[in-house]
Design a protein around this motif. Structure first.
Motif, PDB file in Angstrom:
ATOM      1  N   ALA A 180      18.697  -5.601  32.718  1.00  0.00           N
ATOM      2  CA  ALA A 180      17.373  -5.209  33.206  1.00  0.00           C
ATOM      3  C   ALA A 180      17.461  -4.407  34.501  1.00  0.00           C
ATOM      4  CB  ALA A 180      16.496  -6.444  33.422  1.00  0.00           C
ATOM      5  N   LEU A 181      18.677  -4.273  35.044  1.00  0.00           N
ATOM      6  CA  LEU A 181      18.878  -3.586  36.312  1.00  0.00           C
ATOM      7  C   LEU A 181      19.836  -2.414  36.139  1.00  0.00           C
ATOM      8  CD1 LEU A 181      19.364  -6.716  38.629  1.00  0.00           C
ATOM      9  CD2 LEU A 181      17.222  -5.561  38.028  1.00  0.00           C
ATOM     10  N   GLU A 182      19.625  -1.368  36.925  1.00  0.00           N
ATOM     11  CA  GLU A 182      20.511  -0.198  36.918  1.00  0.00           C
ATOM     12  C   GLU A 182      21.040   0.030  38.329  1.00  0.00           C
ATOM     13  OE1 GLU A 182      20.291   4.676  36.463  1.00  0.00           O
ATOM     14  OE2 GLU A 182      18.593   3.437  35.824  1.00  0.00           O
ATOM     15  N   PHE A 183      22.350  -0.028  38.509  1.00  0.00           N
ATOM     16  CA  PHE A 183      22.953   0.176  39.819  1.00  0.00           C
ATOM     17  C   PHE A 183      22.972   1.668  40.157  1.00  0.00           C
ATOM     18  CE2 PHE A 183      26.702   1.109  42.432  1.00  0.00           C
ATOM     19  CZ  PHE A 183      26.404   0.348  43.547  1.00  0.00           C
ATOM     20  N   LEU A 184      22.483   2.022  41.374  1.00  0.00           N
ATOM     21  CA  LEU A 184      22.464   3.420  41.803  1.00  0.00           C
ATOM     22  C   LEU A 184      23.577   3.757  42.786  1.00  0.00           C
ATOM     23  CD1 LEU A 184      18.688   4.368  42.341  1.00  0.00           C
ATOM     24  CD2 LEU A 184      20.174   4.847  40.384  1.00  0.00           C
ATOM     25  N   ALA A 185      23.705   2.956  43.847  1.00  0.00           N
ATOM     26  CA  ALA A 185      24.688   3.282  44.891  1.00  0.00           C
ATOM     27  C   ALA A 185      24.812   2.105  45.841  1.00  0.00           C
ATOM     28  CB  ALA A 185      24.254   4.534  45.658  1.00  0.00           C
ATOM     29  N   SER A 186      25.897   2.142  46.657  1.00  0.00           N
ATOM     30  CA  SER A 186      26.062   1.142  47.707  1.00  0.00           C
ATOM     31  C   SER A 186      26.694   1.802  48.920  1.00  0.00           C
ATOM     32  CB  SER A 186      26.931  -0.029  47.227  1.00  0.00           C
ATOM     33  OG  SER A 186      28.276   0.393  47.046  1.00  0.00           O
ATOM     34  N   ALA A 187      26.442   1.235  50.095  1.00  0.00           N
ATOM     35  CA  ALA A 187      27.003   1.785  51.330  1.00  0.00           C
ATOM     36  C   ALA A 187      26.960   0.719  52.412  1.00  0.00           C
ATOM     37  CB  ALA A 187      26.232   3.026  51.771  1.00  0.00           C
ATOM     38  N   ALA A 188      27.688   1.012  53.509  1.00  0.00           N
ATOM     39  CA  ALA A 188      27.789   0.047  54.600  1.00  0.00           C
ATOM     40  C   ALA A 188      26.626   0.127  55.569  1.00  0.00           C
ATOM     41  CB  ALA A 188      29.097   0.265  55.359  1.00  0.00           C
ATOM     42  N   ASP A 189      25.894   1.250  55.583  1.00  0.00           N
ATOM     43  CA  ASP A 189      24.750   1.366  56.488  1.00  0.00           C
ATOM     44  C   ASP A 189      23.696   2.273  55.874  1.00  0.00           C
ATOM     45  OD1 ASP A 189      25.373   4.135  57.161  1.00  0.00           O
ATOM     46  OD2 ASP A 189      26.956   3.341  58.448  1.00  0.00           O
ATOM     47  N   ALA A 190      22.574   2.377  56.577  1.00  0.00           N
ATOM     48  CA  ALA A 190      21.416   3.095  56.028  1.00  0.00           C
ATOM     49  C   ALA A 190      21.692   4.578  55.812  1.00  0.00           C
ATOM     50  CB  ALA A 190      20.214   2.918  56.963  1.00  0.00           C
ATOM     51  N   GLU A 191      22.276   5.218  56.818  1.00  0.00           N
ATOM     52  CA  GLU A 191      22.507   6.655  56.712  1.00  0.00           C
ATOM     53  C   GLU A 191      23.447   6.993  55.548  1.00  0.00           C
ATOM     54  OE1 GLU A 191      22.643   4.901  59.425  1.00  0.00           O
ATOM     55  OE2 GLU A 191      21.121   5.728  60.769  1.00  0.00           O
ATOM     56  N   LYS A 192      24.528   6.210  55.400  1.00  0.00           N
ATOM     57  CA  LYS A 192      25.476   6.462  54.311  1.00  0.00           C
ATOM     58  C   LYS A 192      24.834   6.199  52.957  1.00  0.00           C
ATOM     59  CE  LYS A 192      29.620   5.428  57.036  1.00  0.00           C
ATOM     60  NZ  LYS A 192      30.746   4.480  57.238  1.00  0.00           N
ATOM     61  N   LEU A 193      23.952   5.198  52.898  1.00  0.00           N
ATOM     62  CA  LEU A 193      23.300   4.905  51.632  1.00  0.00           C
ATOM     63  C   LEU A 193      22.389   6.048  51.211  1.00  0.00           C
ATOM     64  CD1 LEU A 193      22.824   2.979  49.319  1.00  0.00           C
ATOM     65  CD2 LEU A 193      21.032   1.869  50.662  1.00  0.00           C
ATOM     66  N   VAL A 194      21.657   6.611  52.169  1.00  0.00           N
ATOM     67  CA  VAL A 194      20.791   7.749  51.855  1.00  0.00           C
ATOM     68  C   VAL A 194      21.619   8.903  51.308  1.00  0.00           C
ATOM     69  CG1 VAL A 194      19.258   9.496  52.843  1.00  0.00           C
ATOM     70  CG2 VAL A 194      19.004   7.119  53.496  1.00  0.00           C
ATOM     71  N   ASP A 195      22.792   9.147  51.908  1.00  0.00           N
ATOM     72  CA  ASP A 195      23.679  10.213  51.415  1.00  0.00           C
ATOM     73  C   ASP A 195      24.151   9.911  49.995  1.00  0.00           C
ATOM     74  OD1 ASP A 195      23.443  11.606  53.779  1.00  0.00           O
ATOM     75  OD2 ASP A 195      25.275  10.774  54.655  1.00  0.00           O
ATOM     76  N   CYS A 196      24.525   8.665  49.737  1.00  0.00           N
ATOM     77  CA  CYS A 196      25.025   8.289  48.407  1.00  0.00           C
ATOM     78  C   CYS A 196      23.934   8.418  47.347  1.00  0.00           C
ATOM     79  CB  CYS A 196      25.554   6.862  48.429  1.00  0.00           C
ATOM     80  SG  CYS A 196      27.068   6.617  49.385  1.00  0.00           S
ATOM     81  N   LEU A 197      22.698   8.149  47.740  1.00  0.00           N
ATOM     82  CA  LEU A 197      21.611   8.225  46.775  1.00  0.00           C
ATOM     83  C   LEU A 197      21.313   9.660  46.374  1.00  0.00           C
ATOM     84  CD1 LEU A 197      19.180   5.551  48.269  1.00  0.00           C
ATOM     85  CD2 LEU A 197      20.425   5.395  46.112  1.00  0.00           C
TER      86      LEU A 197
END
Length: 222
Positions: free
Chosen positions: A36-53
């Motif tokens: 029921a879930l779809e994994f998009l991305a993971s990161a160590a902090d907010a800024e890196k997560l935004v980049d990964c997304l």
């Protein structure tokens, strides 16, 4: 939850943010194991997560928050220009600063040692627009609202306007400022003005408390 009916048949899109790579890997595996879930991305902090997304907007962000206030989560919401729901895992989920330190759209707070099934259930709940709190947090919030109710006869609260009641109902549905502005066709600043007025009239210090007081005084029903 205006698009809830159209999203029920599709997996909820989930991103993970945690300082520890072990925690990120564990949460990623948990998400990927649930159809029921779809994994998009993971990161160590907010800024890196935004980049990964890379422009993708998750329905839910699961984060392992540090045991002290941080601007990282607020930065994430500012940079992504979106209002995903948030599931927070914390060593101190019922601390005094927790609710005020989190972004406005945080709607689930769990202990860091929560069971995998509890985390998955919370992800699905907040994606559907529900609020998830531990019994300790709920008990504290209820206790904090009692003085306001006791003072009511001596200091009647000012009635909310119809527009403020609309905004409060959308808060109860888990909507963020941008979504409220879009649905009511008003600016973000106007939404903030209404929220400030609602908080002042109800004597609330955060969005969760405003919803609870609104329910207590009969302005909204959920």
């Amino acid at each position: 939850m205006s698009d809830g009916q159209t999203r029920q048949t599709a997996p909820w899109r989930v991103a993970v943010m945690a300082a520890s790579w072990q925690e990120r890997a564990s949460l990623q595996a948990l998400v990927e194991a649930n159809p029921a879930l779809e994994f998009l991305a993971s990161a160590a902090d907010a800024e890196k997560l935004v980049d990964c997304l890379a422009g993708s907007v998750p329905d839910v962000i699961v984060t392992d928050i540090a045991p002290e206030p941080s601007d990282a989560l607020k930065t994430l919401f500012e940079l992504s220009h979106a209002s995903p729901s948030l599931v927070v895992l914390s060593d101190d989920p019922d601390s005094d600063w927790m609710l005020d330190a989190l972004p406005a759209d945080a709607v689930a707070i769990l202990p860091r040692n929560a069971m995998p099934a509890e985390i998955v259930a919370s992800i699905e709940a907040v994606a559907a627009g529900l609020c998830v709190l531990t019994p300790d947090i709920l008990a504290r919030l209820l206790a904090e609202t009692r003085p306001s109710r006791q003072k009511a006869p001596a200091e009647p609260f000012e009635a909310l306007t119809l527009r403020e009641i609309e905004v409060l109902a959308m808060l109860a549905d888990g909507l963020g400022n941008k979504e409220i502005a879009r649905q009511l066709d008003i600016s973000d600043n106007t939404v903030k003005f209404h929220l400030s007025s609602i908080f002042g009239k109800l004597g609330a210090t955060n969005r969760t408390e405003a919803v609870m007081l609104g329910m207590r005084h009969g302005f909204i029903m959920v």
